[in-house]
Scaffold this motif. Structure first.
Motif, short mmCIF file in Angstrom:
data_model
loop_
_atom_site.label_atom_id
_atom_site.label_comp_id
_atom_site.label_asym_id
_atom_site.label_seq_id
_atom_site.Cartn_x
_atom_site.Cartn_y
_atom_site.Cartn_z
N ASP A 1 0.89 -1.17 0.00
CA ASP A 1 0.00 0.00 0.00
C ASP A 1 0.93 1.21 0.00
O ASP A 1 1.66 1.44 0.96
CB ASP A 1 -0.85 -0.10 1.28
CG ASP A 1 -1.80 1.07 1.50
OD1 ASP A 1 -1.40 2.24 1.27
OD2 ASP A 1 -2.94 0.83 1.95
N TYR B 1 -10.94 7.95 8.53
CA TYR B 1 -9.74 7.43 7.87
C TYR B 1 -9.44 5.99 8.32
O TYR B 1 -9.19 5.10 7.50
CB TYR B 1 -8.58 8.37 8.23
CG TYR B 1 -7.24 8.07 7.61
CD1 TYR B 1 -7.11 7.65 6.28
CD2 TYR B 1 -6.07 8.24 8.36
CE1 TYR B 1 -5.86 7.42 5.73
CE2 TYR B 1 -4.82 8.01 7.81
CZ TYR B 1 -4.71 7.59 6.50
OH TYR B 1 -3.48 7.36 5.97
N HIS C 1 -1.52 5.92 13.89
CA HIS C 1 -2.72 5.57 13.13
C HIS C 1 -2.69 4.08 12.74
O HIS C 1 -3.66 3.36 12.95
CB HIS C 1 -2.83 6.43 11.87
CG HIS C 1 -3.81 5.91 10.86
ND1 HIS C 1 -5.18 6.03 11.02
CD2 HIS C 1 -3.63 5.22 9.71
CE1 HIS C 1 -5.79 5.46 9.99
NE2 HIS C 1 -4.87 4.96 9.18
N GLN D 1 2.55 8.77 10.67
CA GLN D 1 1.27 8.09 10.81
C GLN D 1 1.40 6.76 11.57
O GLN D 1 0.50 5.91 11.53
CB GLN D 1 0.65 7.85 9.43
CG GLN D 1 0.24 9.15 8.76
CD GLN D 1 -0.68 8.95 7.55
OE1 GLN D 1 -1.44 7.99 7.48
NE2 GLN D 1 -0.62 9.87 6.62
N1 ARG Z 1 -3.96 9.42 1.79
C1 ARG Z 1 -3.18 9.31 2.98
C2 ARG Z 1 -2.45 10.63 3.26
O1 ARG Z 1 -2.33 11.46 2.40
C3 ARG Z 1 -2.17 8.21 2.89
C4 ARG Z 1 -2.74 6.83 2.72
C5 ARG Z 1 -1.85 5.78 3.26
N2 ARG Z 1 -2.40 4.45 3.20
C6 ARG Z 1 -3.33 3.99 4.02
N3 ARG Z 1 -3.76 2.77 3.85
N4 ARG Z 1 -3.84 4.71 4.98
O2 ARG Z 1 -2.00 10.84 4.37
#
Ligand code: ARG
Length: 599
Positions: A119, A337, A368, A365
């Motif tokens: 991912d 999220y 998270h 993150q």
């Molecule tokens: N779109 C998210 C951001 O800009 C990152 C996604 C990362 N992948 C996930 N499975 N959450 O912070």
């Protein structure tokens, strides 16, 4: 195919066994002192501790058993009881010939292939990509390629951020700016049953005419800022988000327009960077899984009410810091999220059944993901340990803060690539390269140099380390840079081309000169670099190997002329050059870098 280290390891293990010691002590590693030895074994030291004997004595006994091994030119004890080994020319030549004949240039594969999902990238609708996304794309692409090269079944997924609060913010901002769109949305929202195709097409045409990606880029930061200050504005955005998630027809259509325009631009940028996803799924793709998932979490007794919101507590006894719960449903009733991340685990399990999911996302993150993983393990959605966050540091400006444009804005990938390409053109001209290329090929070459500069600068650091963006250094043809690697690859190509023009062919490799020995030892070390990179999810091991190999070739080429040599020597050196190029190109390909034919 076994590398030299493994072949020697077997012999040394047998020697330990022959003197009555555990064979596991016979582990062989590259020598710390390349001036004295190629490989070493330190097993006599732990053996001596257990047996309460002098390690030098044990080492001497083991060395005696190894004497006469045809793989070795020299084996001796050193220092406190180390065993030093120098590989014989014959063994080096045999290994070099095997590498030359191997399409994988000596690289092994995993014993049991796994299904791995990577991912990475993680771009968002209407939010420009920042440096975190750049690194996620570069590192994620390299990890995906590496895992695939080692034999796993791998899928890379962009996990498009298209379903959160920012969508509500944007819908509101567009309605404020365009009363006619607001009117159209109200009419569409009032429809029950499906919307006729013609009406859908008309609405999408209106949106396309009025709202471009540049508009979204402009509206989003302003709306986000206003949402922070103004509670009423924020509440409206949250409400719009919840309405969108219920597929209120007008909002849903406008959202589709946002996703479409963003995606086209993103795909163009990713493509320019040599980043290609197998799957381009988004947060929105799991919407249908969310209600049943929430019901199931509830049935499993994992869901708790918390001031109107619904959460899963994930803190564990002994945690060093307090981990907040996973927010599954907000008090407005929308998915968050973490909710879409949890549902995506379910989706991936159904559609692919991965043994491992690697999330290549900014280190910031980390919490998270820890929260999502714990919830997934609690719910039985994934096996403990099968979800892994591959975090990374930031690319900083000279001020030590995440890189910004000169105007202080977020970096757009497209602008970054354009800027780097400009620098690459300059560098090529400065170095008197590319002068004979036609304009299109020159442009394509500048592009390759730019991509190599950006990617290698990133991948040559351990991913956890932050680094400073320094275009002058990254784009130089000298030093540890992407352009240097391309330059060396092009040099080998040009030697091989000239040899072909002369009708010279490669033949069996023999090893006599020191520079030949050194080059073969480097070629031999490829497999270990791949294994280290794979195990640690750290492409810098491959970047380091590619750099050393390019340097090794350069030294070899300076010390060992190829074309002017006598036929058998020439054929041997040509084969070495071919093997070096093949391996260098494989390594570069894993890093996502491509060498031009000429410069
Ligand atoms: N779109 C998210 C951001 O800009 C990152 C996604 C990362 N992948 C996930 N499975 N959450 O912070």
């Amino acid at each position: 195919m076994s590398d030299l280290k493994r072949g020697l390891g077997e012999a040394v293990a047998a020697a330990f066994a022959a003197v009555g010691l555990p064979p596991a002590l016979g582990r062989v590693t590259p020598s710390d002192r390349p001036d004295l030895a190629d490989f070493q074994c330190n097993g006599a030291l732990p053996a001596a501790k257990v047996a309460k004997r002098d390690p030098r004595e044990i080492a001497t006994e083991v060395v005696a058993k190894l004497a006469g091994d045809p793989q070795l030119a020299l084996v001796e004890t050193a220092g406190l009881g180390f065993i030093n080994m120098r590989v014989s020319d014959a063994a080096l030549a045999a290994r070099a010939n095997a590498i030359a004949a191997d399409a994988r240039a000596g690289a092994g594969m995993v014993e049991t292939a796994r299904k791995v999902m990577v991912d990475y990238g993680g771009p968002n609708v209407a939010k420009p990509m920042h440096v975190g996304h750049l690194r996620a794309s570069i590192i994620g692409e390299a990890i995906k390629r590496l895992y695939r090269f080692r034999g796993d079944e791998v899928l890379g997924d962009a996990h498009f951020g298209d379903w959160g609060y920012q969508m509500g913010l944007l819908i509101g901002a567009v309605m404020d700016e365009h009363p006619d769109i607001a009117g159209r949305l109200a009419a569409l929202n009032a429809r029950t049953g499906g919307i006729p195709a013609q009406e859908t097409a008309d609405a999408l045409a209106l949106f396309s005419e009025r709202v471009s990606l540049a508009d979204l880029d402009r509206l989003y930061p302003a709306a986000a800022a206003k949402g922070k200050e103004d509670p009423a504005y924020r509440d409206r955005a949250r409400k719009l988000t919840a309405d969108l998630q219920e597929r209120t027809p007008g909002y849903f259509l406008l959202w589709r327009h946002f996703a479409n325009v963003t995606r086209v631009a993103l795909e163009r940028d990713f493509h320019a960077l040599g980043v290609d996803f197998d799957l381009w799924k988004g947060e929105s793709d799991v919407e249908d899984l969310i209600d049943p998932m929430v019901a199931e979490l509830d049935a499993k007794g994992l869901l708790e009410d918390d001031q109107g919101a619904r959460i899963v507590r994930v803190a564990r006894q002994g945690d060093k810091r307090e981990l907040p719960p996973l927010l599954v449903v907000s008090s407005e009733g929308s998915a968050m999220y973490g909710t879409t991340d949890l549902a995506t685990i379910l989706d991936r399990r159904q559609s692919f059944g991965p043994d491992l999911i690697l999330y290549v996302v900014d280190q910031r993150q980390a919490d998270h993901f820890e929260i999502v993983y714990r919830a997934a393990y609690l719910a039985g959605y994934a096996a403990e340990g099968s979800l892994e966050h591959i975090g990374f540091g930031t690319m900083n400006g000279t001020d030590g803060k995440p890189f910004k444009t000169r105007e202080g804005g977020v970096l757009k990938l497209n602008d970054l690539i354009e800027m780097t390409r400009g620098k690459a053109r300059e560098r090529l001209r400065e170095a008197d390269l590319g002068a004979e290329l036609d304009p299109d090929t020159f442009e394509a070459t500048a592009h390759k140099v730019a991509v190599a500069a950006l990617k290698f600068a990133d991948l040559s650091n351990f991913r956890g380390t932050s680094y400073v963006f320094d275009l002058d250094r990254f784009s130089s043809f000298e030093g540890k840079t992407g352009p240097y690697l391309l330059y060396q690859a092009v040099r080998v190509k040009s030697v091989l081309r000239r040899a072909a023009e002369e009708g010279f062919t490669a033949g069996p490799i023999s090893v006599t000169e020191q520079a030949e020995r050194d080059l073969v030892l480097l070629l031999d070390a490829f497999d270990q670099a791949l294994v280290d990179a794979y195990d640690k999810k750290a492409p810098n091991f491959i970047a380091e190997h590619a750099y050393k190999l390019a340097q090794g070739f350069s030294k070899f080429y300076a010390a060992c002329p190829i074309l002017p040599a006598e036929p058998p020597v020439r054929a041997s050196r040509l084969a070495l050059a071919q093997a070096s190029l093949k391996q260098l190109e494989l390594a570069l390909d894993i890093l996502g870098v491509e060498a031009p034919e000429r410069m």
